[in-house]
Design a protein around this motif. Sequence first.
Motif, PDB file in Angstrom:
ATOM      1  N   VAL A 220       0.838  -1.200   0.000  1.00  0.00           N
ATOM      2  CA  VAL A 220       0.000   0.000   0.000  1.00  0.00           C
ATOM      3  C   VAL A 220       0.872   1.247   0.000  1.00  0.00           C
ATOM      4  CG1 VAL A 220      -1.681   1.334   1.316  1.00  0.00           C
ATOM      5  CG2 VAL A 220      -1.952  -1.137   1.123  1.00  0.00           C
ATOM      6  N   GLY A 221       1.944   1.224   0.796  1.00  0.00           N
ATOM      7  CA  GLY A 221       2.829   2.387   0.855  1.00  0.00           C
ATOM      8  C   GLY A 221       3.484   2.683  -0.482  1.00  0.00           C
ATOM      9  N   SER A 222       3.897   1.645  -1.189  1.00  0.00           N
ATOM     10  CA  SER A 222       4.505   1.851  -2.510  1.00  0.00           C
ATOM     11  C   SER A 222       3.486   2.408  -3.495  1.00  0.00           C
ATOM     12  CB  SER A 222       5.081   0.530  -3.032  1.00  0.00           C
ATOM     13  OG  SER A 222       6.113   0.060  -2.195  1.00  0.00           O
ATOM     14  N   GLY A 223       2.266   1.894  -3.428  1.00  0.00           N
ATOM     15  CA  GLY A 223       1.210   2.423  -4.290  1.00  0.00           C
ATOM     16  C   GLY A 223       0.878   3.863  -3.966  1.00  0.00           C
ATOM     17  N   LEU A 224       0.918   4.214  -2.667  1.00  0.00           N
ATOM     18  CA  LEU A 224       0.644   5.595  -2.255  1.00  0.00           C
ATOM     19  C   LEU A 224       1.714   6.542  -2.774  1.00  0.00           C
ATOM     20  CD1 LEU A 224      -0.904   7.741  -0.675  1.00  0.00           C
ATOM     21  CD2 LEU A 224       0.357   7.026   1.378  1.00  0.00           C
ATOM     22  N   ASP A 225       2.965   6.100  -2.805  1.00  0.00           N
ATOM     23  CA  ASP A 225       4.036   6.931  -3.346  1.00  0.00           C
ATOM     24  C   ASP A 225       3.707   7.327  -4.793  1.00  0.00           C
ATOM     25  OD1 ASP A 225       7.072   7.812  -3.418  1.00  0.00           O
ATOM     26  OD2 ASP A 225       6.750   6.539  -5.181  1.00  0.00           O
ATOM     27  N   GLU A 226       3.299   6.350  -5.596  1.00  0.00           N
ATOM     28  CA  GLU A 226       2.933   6.650  -6.980  1.00  0.00           C
ATOM     29  C   GLU A 226       1.676   7.512  -7.036  1.00  0.00           C
ATOM     30  OE1 GLU A 226       3.442   3.669 -10.316  1.00  0.00           O
ATOM     31  OE2 GLU A 226       1.250   3.671 -10.114  1.00  0.00           O
ATOM     32  N   HIS A 227       0.714   7.217  -6.174  1.00  0.00           N
ATOM     33  CA  HIS A 227      -0.527   7.999  -6.082  1.00  0.00           C
ATOM     34  C   HIS A 227      -0.190   9.473  -5.846  1.00  0.00           C
ATOM     35  CE1 HIS A 227      -4.902   8.050  -4.493  1.00  0.00           C
ATOM     36  NE2 HIS A 227      -4.480   9.291  -4.399  1.00  0.00           N
ATOM     37  N   PHE A 228       0.699   9.735  -4.891  1.00  0.00           N
ATOM     38  CA  PHE A 228       1.077  11.119  -4.581  1.00  0.00           C
ATOM     39  C   PHE A 228       1.725  11.798  -5.781  1.00  0.00           C
ATOM     40  CE2 PHE A 228       4.490  14.028  -3.375  1.00  0.00           C
ATOM     41  CZ  PHE A 228       3.758  15.031  -2.754  1.00  0.00           C
ATOM     42  N   ARG A 229       2.645  11.094  -6.438  1.00  0.00           N
ATOM     43  CA  ARG A 229       3.333  11.701  -7.576  1.00  0.00           C
ATOM     44  C   ARG A 229       2.361  11.987  -8.722  1.00  0.00           C
ATOM     45  NH1 ARG A 229       6.822   8.436  -9.776  1.00  0.00           N
ATOM     46  NH2 ARG A 229       6.460   6.560  -8.539  1.00  0.00           N
ATOM     47  N   ILE A 230       1.364  11.109  -8.905  1.00  0.00           N
ATOM     48  CA  ILE A 230       0.340  11.379  -9.920  1.00  0.00           C
ATOM     49  C   ILE A 230      -0.458  12.613  -9.538  1.00  0.00           C
ATOM     50  CG2 ILE A 230      -1.808  10.510 -10.918  1.00  0.00           C
ATOM     51  CD1 ILE A 230      -0.593   7.672 -10.663  1.00  0.00           C
ATOM     52  N   ALA A 231      -0.878  12.682  -8.270  1.00  0.00           N
ATOM     53  CA  ALA A 231      -1.666  13.827  -7.808  1.00  0.00           C
ATOM     54  C   ALA A 231      -0.908  15.134  -8.006  1.00  0.00           C
ATOM     55  CB  ALA A 231      -2.036  13.639  -6.331  1.00  0.00           C
ATOM     56  N   ALA A 232       0.384  15.127  -7.683  1.00  0.00           N
ATOM     57  CA  ALA A 232       1.180  16.346  -7.819  1.00  0.00           C
ATOM     58  C   ALA A 232       1.407  16.722  -9.271  1.00  0.00           C
ATOM     59  CB  ALA A 232       2.526  16.155  -7.112  1.00  0.00           C
ATOM     60  N   GLU A 233       1.441  15.734 -10.163  1.00  0.00           N
ATOM     61  CA  GLU A 233       1.690  16.002 -11.576  1.00  0.00           C
ATOM     62  C   GLU A 233       0.463  16.542 -12.293  1.00  0.00           C
ATOM     63  OE1 GLU A 233       3.906  16.246 -15.074  1.00  0.00           O
ATOM     64  OE2 GLU A 233       4.577  15.839 -13.027  1.00  0.00           O
ATOM     65  N   ILE A 234      -0.718  16.079 -11.924  1.00  0.00           N
ATOM     66  CA  ILE A 234      -1.923  16.494 -12.655  1.00  0.00           C
ATOM     67  C   ILE A 234      -2.766  17.501 -11.891  1.00  0.00           C
ATOM     68  CG2 ILE A 234      -2.006  14.266 -13.840  1.00  0.00           C
ATOM     69  CD1 ILE A 234      -4.473  13.575 -12.117  1.00  0.00           C
ATOM     70  N   GLY A 235      -2.515  17.650 -10.579  1.00  0.00           N
ATOM     71  CA  GLY A 235      -3.388  18.484  -9.775  1.00  0.00           C
ATOM     72  C   GLY A 235      -2.653  19.547  -8.988  1.00  0.00           C
ATOM     73  N   ASP A 236      -3.428  20.512  -8.524  1.00  0.00           N
ATOM     74  CA  ASP A 236      -2.898  21.586  -7.683  1.00  0.00           C
ATOM     75  C   ASP A 236      -3.079  21.166  -6.228  1.00  0.00           C
ATOM     76  OD1 ASP A 236      -2.163  23.881  -6.410  1.00  0.00           O
ATOM     77  OD2 ASP A 236      -3.419  25.225  -7.608  1.00  0.00           O
ATOM     78  N   ILE A 237      -2.102  20.412  -5.689  1.00  0.00           N
ATOM     79  CA  ILE A 237      -2.283  19.822  -4.366  1.00  0.00           C
ATOM     80  C   ILE A 237      -1.941  20.788  -3.240  1.00  0.00           C
ATOM     81  CG2 ILE A 237      -1.868  17.514  -5.282  1.00  0.00           C
ATOM     82  CD1 ILE A 237       0.878  17.587  -3.942  1.00  0.00           C
ATOM     83  N   GLU A 238      -1.219  21.879  -3.546  1.00  0.00           N
ATOM     84  CA  GLU A 238      -0.861  22.828  -2.487  1.00  0.00           C
ATOM     85  C   GLU A 238      -1.998  23.813  -2.229  1.00  0.00           C
ATOM     86  OE1 GLU A 238       3.755  23.649  -2.738  1.00  0.00           O
ATOM     87  OE2 GLU A 238       2.873  23.579  -4.745  1.00  0.00           O
ATOM     88  N   ALA A 239      -2.493  24.415  -3.293  1.00  0.00           N
ATOM     89  CA  ALA A 239      -3.543  25.418  -3.120  1.00  0.00           C
ATOM     90  C   ALA A 239      -4.826  24.812  -2.577  1.00  0.00           C
ATOM     91  CB  ALA A 239      -3.815  26.126  -4.451  1.00  0.00           C
TER      92      ALA A 239
END
Length: 477
Positions: free
Chosen positions: A376-395
């Motif tokens: 799950v942790g390895s999948g979450l790492d990829e999940h996070f990188r996808i979210a940061a690449e396609i989405g505005d995760i800070e704002a």
Amino acid sequence: MNQRKLSVDAVIAGSGAGGAAIAGSLLEGGLSVAIVEAGPLRRSPVGSHVRNSVPYENDLPAVGRLLDDALSFPGSFPGQTGLAPGDLAEFKVIYGVGGMFSYWTCNCPIPHPRELSPCLPLATWESLLARARERLCVGFDLGQNSVRQERIIERVRRIVGPLEPGREVQPMPTAVRLKGGTPRFSSADDLLGPVENHARLTLLPDLVAREIVHSGNRATGVVAYPRAGGDSTAIAAGIVVVACGATGTPQLLAASGVDAGPALGRGIFDHPSIGSRVMLKPDIVRNLDPDDPLFTVWIPFAPGRPWHNQVVRFPANPGPIELDAGPKETADIFTFSAMGINPENRLEFAMDRPDALGLPTVRGHYRLSRADFEAVGSGLDEHFRIAAEIGDIEANRWVPVFFGPGWSTHLMGGCGMGTHDDGSNVVDPNGRLWGYDNLFVAGNSVHSTTNAGNPTSITIAFALNTADAILGVEPAG
């Protein structure tokens, strides 16, 4: 008591993916079939997908509300308390013709050979899966010409990197076809087959199968009761199929005193899941056609990466934050992780404590292993990188959510398939209970090999193999 009596060639308890697939095949083979379903007939055609009444992307919130209204805990109906306190507190089911299959996402990821049971040769699997995809009309119509899909795939490929040939970042195969430009989502009606075959079909909604009648090594039928109370119906049949879901199938076998061996209810598993919603970056939604098609993007499971990620638009928000955005400006990311199969993850049945359906109350025991958490942790790492690449995760204060056991609604096991009657499994490679001539199991409960994607196409392939065995058809491969 005025017991109603019927007689058919085959009786099937349950009308979801497994039950509908077998019913359609047996009808096509000329048999008369009765389907017993604990819930109501909600829509026409029989077992059709709820999305077909609200097919467009702007209608997704309405689909989410319909889903919420239909979901219930096992052994109950919406608004009631069901499953006994245990480790599957978030697991819900749908009672009704078509079951959960009438509400599924229609995502049909192509399973990796590692996700398929070794009980069947790979060539047989390939033939069965091809038939399942044909019946479900699986293809790429849903995201065809979607600008958002093309842009998301380009960005996700960039950060995920090269993957196994044929299993790169790609559009998700979906059980959807376009009819006059309108998407039509596949469900039980597609598996039940042509309407002309329905003359041999007896559909019995709002009836709860409470007993499989059996003597020696043969089942002789099913006894069912109206869920609202009243006289029973006895259905005599030469073939009996139990397809009541991952909890309902072992529950009915246990209630009936069927000798299913020590593995009954054991080895349950699902997909530990993480979900989040992001507001898409401006360059992904810039200059979109108002009718830009719905997108669904797949990052497949493969050996060494035991998870599956997907980027979709889901009917309900998987995260805690509601974004102030239009319906075409967000994306939902889901990680489904493969889970080890442990016989101690199991269902137990309180035989002296009936639930609201008159069956033994079910309690679930379910724990993730250290290896499961690492996956799950390895999948979450990829999940996070996808979210940061396609989405505005800070704002937008992006927050992923780890969902509890059973949330995926993909619970599997409990009547696992094996090649030998050694007490570690319940059914043979054709789905027949060991020690019985004519009693079969279908649906998610027969799974005994871990997987990381929506298992529906595998479940239907299993069911088609069982139908072939009933009809005496030689398997391919």
